[in-house]
Design an enzyme around this catalytic site. Structure first.
Site, mmCIF file in Angstrom:
data_model
loop_
_atom_site.group_PDB
_atom_site.id
_atom_site.type_symbol
_atom_site.label_atom_id
_atom_site.label_comp_id
_atom_site.label_asym_id
_atom_site.label_seq_id
_atom_site.Cartn_x
_atom_site.Cartn_y
_atom_site.Cartn_z
ATOM 1 N N GLY A 43 3.072 -3.396 7.205
ATOM 2 C CA GLY A 43 2.011 -2.719 7.995
ATOM 3 C C GLY A 43 1.917 -3.353 9.423
ATOM 4 O O GLY A 43 1.692 -2.681 10.488
ATOM 5 N N GLU A 98 -1.583 -9.561 11.308
ATOM 6 C CA GLU A 98 -2.040 -8.476 10.303
ATOM 7 C C GLU A 98 -2.255 -7.067 11.290
ATOM 8 O O GLU A 98 -2.781 -7.253 12.280
ATOM 9 C CB GLU A 98 -2.879 -8.751 9.600
ATOM 10 C CG GLU A 98 -2.332 -9.334 8.125
ATOM 11 C CD GLU A 98 -2.000 -8.164 7.132
ATOM 12 O OE1 GLU A 98 -1.438 -7.101 7.591
ATOM 13 O OE2 GLU A 98 -1.608 -8.504 6.006
ATOM 14 N N ASP A 99 -2.262 -6.049 10.507
ATOM 15 C CA ASP A 99 -2.635 -4.647 10.942
ATOM 16 C C ASP A 99 -4.018 -4.494 10.689
ATOM 17 O O ASP A 99 -4.919 -4.051 11.734
ATOM 18 C CB ASP A 99 -1.694 -3.739 10.410
ATOM 19 C CG ASP A 99 -1.465 -3.570 8.987
ATOM 20 O OD1 ASP A 99 -1.815 -4.691 8.339
ATOM 21 O OD2 ASP A 99 -1.047 -2.538 8.423
ATOM 22 N N ASP A 102 -9.160 -5.566 5.180
ATOM 23 C CA ASP A 102 -10.123 -4.516 4.442
ATOM 24 C C ASP A 102 -10.841 -5.196 3.553
ATOM 25 O O ASP A 102 -12.000 -5.801 3.959
ATOM 26 C CB ASP A 102 -8.991 -3.549 3.816
ATOM 27 C CG ASP A 102 -9.739 -2.434 3.349
ATOM 28 O OD1 ASP A 102 -10.704 -2.307 3.223
ATOM 29 O OD2 ASP A 102 -9.040 -1.389 2.981
ATOM 30 N N LYS A 130 -12.347 -4.090 8.742
ATOM 31 C CA LYS A 130 -13.364 -3.268 8.240
ATOM 32 C C LYS A 130 -14.565 -4.109 7.704
ATOM 33 O O LYS A 130 -14.273 -4.458 6.486
ATOM 34 C CB LYS A 130 -12.972 -2.218 7.091
ATOM 35 C CG LYS A 130 -11.881 -1.094 7.416
ATOM 36 C CD LYS A 130 -11.472 -0.622 6.152
ATOM 37 C CE LYS A 130 -10.551 0.616 6.370
ATOM 38 N NZ LYS A 130 -10.179 1.240 5.127
ATOM 39 N N ASP A 158 -0.200 3.221 6.553
ATOM 40 C CA ASP A 158 0.617 4.366 5.827
ATOM 41 C C ASP A 158 -0.427 4.961 5.064
ATOM 42 O O ASP A 158 -1.336 4.659 4.519
ATOM 43 C CB ASP A 158 1.880 4.003 5.304
ATOM 44 C CG ASP A 158 1.439 3.034 3.822
ATOM 45 O OD1 ASP A 158 0.825 2.125 3.932
ATOM 46 O OD2 ASP A 158 1.993 3.643 2.956
HETATM 47 C C1 PRP Z 1 -2.594 -3.884 3.926
HETATM 48 C C2 PRP Z 1 -2.563 -4.758 5.201
HETATM 49 C C3 PRP Z 1 -2.835 -6.206 4.633
HETATM 50 C C4 PRP Z 1 -3.706 -5.716 3.296
HETATM 51 C C5 PRP Z 1 -5.354 -5.829 3.415
HETATM 52 O O1 PRP Z 1 -1.121 -4.054 3.479
HETATM 53 O O2 PRP Z 1 -1.158 -4.956 6.074
HETATM 54 O O3 PRP Z 1 -1.812 -6.800 4.169
HETATM 55 O O4 PRP Z 1 -3.467 -4.497 3.135
HETATM 56 O O5 PRP Z 1 -6.049 -5.474 2.621
HETATM 57 P P1 PRP Z 1 -7.145 -6.568 1.998
HETATM 58 O O6 PRP Z 1 -7.844 -6.922 3.056
HETATM 59 O O7 PRP Z 1 -8.106 -5.507 1.143
HETATM 60 O O8 PRP Z 1 -6.529 -7.250 1.262
HETATM 61 P P2 PRP Z 1 -0.785 -2.940 2.425
HETATM 62 O O9 PRP Z 1 -1.153 -3.332 0.992
HETATM 63 O O10 PRP Z 1 -1.310 -1.668 2.629
HETATM 64 O O11 PRP Z 1 0.645 -3.041 2.543
HETATM 65 P P3 PRP Z 1 1.645 -2.575 3.834
HETATM 66 O O12 PRP Z 1 1.424 -3.578 4.685
HETATM 67 O O13 PRP Z 1 3.118 -2.551 3.407
HETATM 68 O O14 PRP Z 1 1.288 -1.155 4.116
#
Ligand code: PRP
Length: 191
Positions: A43, A98-99, A102, A130, A158
């Site tokens: 991401g 990071e993107d 959450d 968030k 995504d």
């Molecule tokens: C997303 C994002 C972080 C993680 C954050 O990655 O890039 O790595 O989720 O979530 P959290 O704060 O609840 O731990 P994802 O697992 O969607 O993988 P990706 O980056 O390959 O899309």
């Protein structure tokens, strides 16, 4: 793709302006120090590419790929490294890019993991956060936007590997995931 969104939360222009401002702050904070940007695949690719190009200084970039263990519906906080850094970070100033943050579980694990490698510093930069969803307190030095606890896509984020290349960040129309025939279970199963 744009037609699949019910709302645009952050426009392309807002992303560009915010990343430019964050880059200025990072330049000031790391003046006179080396800087290693660490992106978390997949991401963070867009944020990393644009943030780095806003930085008017030398930086190195490296990448990690990780996978969260768990039920598949929520982050478990237990993380497996699929691709580790190629860089020895001993004594280095590391900025994790990071993107989205959450629940905070992934990032808190990553910070602990990287801190155990004796870097000079480890700090966090995320485009989105968030606050309502956060389950683990994570100290973040650079935050682009705090957003509501809604499933968002675009600019690296995504849904079933789609929409990462959308230039803005928005919420998906329910019709997209209710009509999904690829075995997906809707946004709640994703992030
Ligand atoms: C997303 C994002 C972080 C993680 C954050 O990655 O890039 O790595 O989720 O979530 P959290 O704060 O609840 O731990 P994802 O697992 O969607 O993988 P990706 O980056 O390959 O899309």
């Amino acid at each position: 793709m744009r037609d699949d969104l019910t709302a645009v939360l952050v426009t392309e222009e807002q992303i560009r302006e915010r990343l430019a401002a964050m880059a200025k702050q990072i330049e000031a904070d790391y003046a006179g120090r080396d800087l290693l940007l660490v992106g978390v695949l997949r991401g963070a690719v867009m944020v990393m590419a644009d943030l780095a190009r806003h930085l008017d200084r030398h930086v190195e970039m490296d990448w990690m790929a990780i996978s969260s263990y768990g039920s598949g519906t929520t982050s478990s906080g237990v993380v497996r490294i699929l691709k580790d850094l190629d860089t020895d970070i001993t004594g280095r100033h590391v900025l994790l890019v990071e993107d989205i943050i959450d629940t905070g579980l992934t990032l808190s694990w990553l910070v602990r993991n990287l801190s155990s490698r004796n870097p000079a510093s480890v700090d966090l930069c995320t485009l989105l956060r968030k606050p309502e969803a956060q389950r683990m307190a994570v100290e973040v030095s650079y935050v682009g936007f705090d957003i509501p606890n809604e499933f968002v896509v675009g600019y690296g984020l995504d849904y079933g590997e789609r929409y990462r290349n959308l230039r803005c960040i928005g919420t998906l129309a329910p019709a997209v995931y209710t009509s999904d025939t690829r075995g997906e279970h809707g946004p709640s199963a994703d992030r």
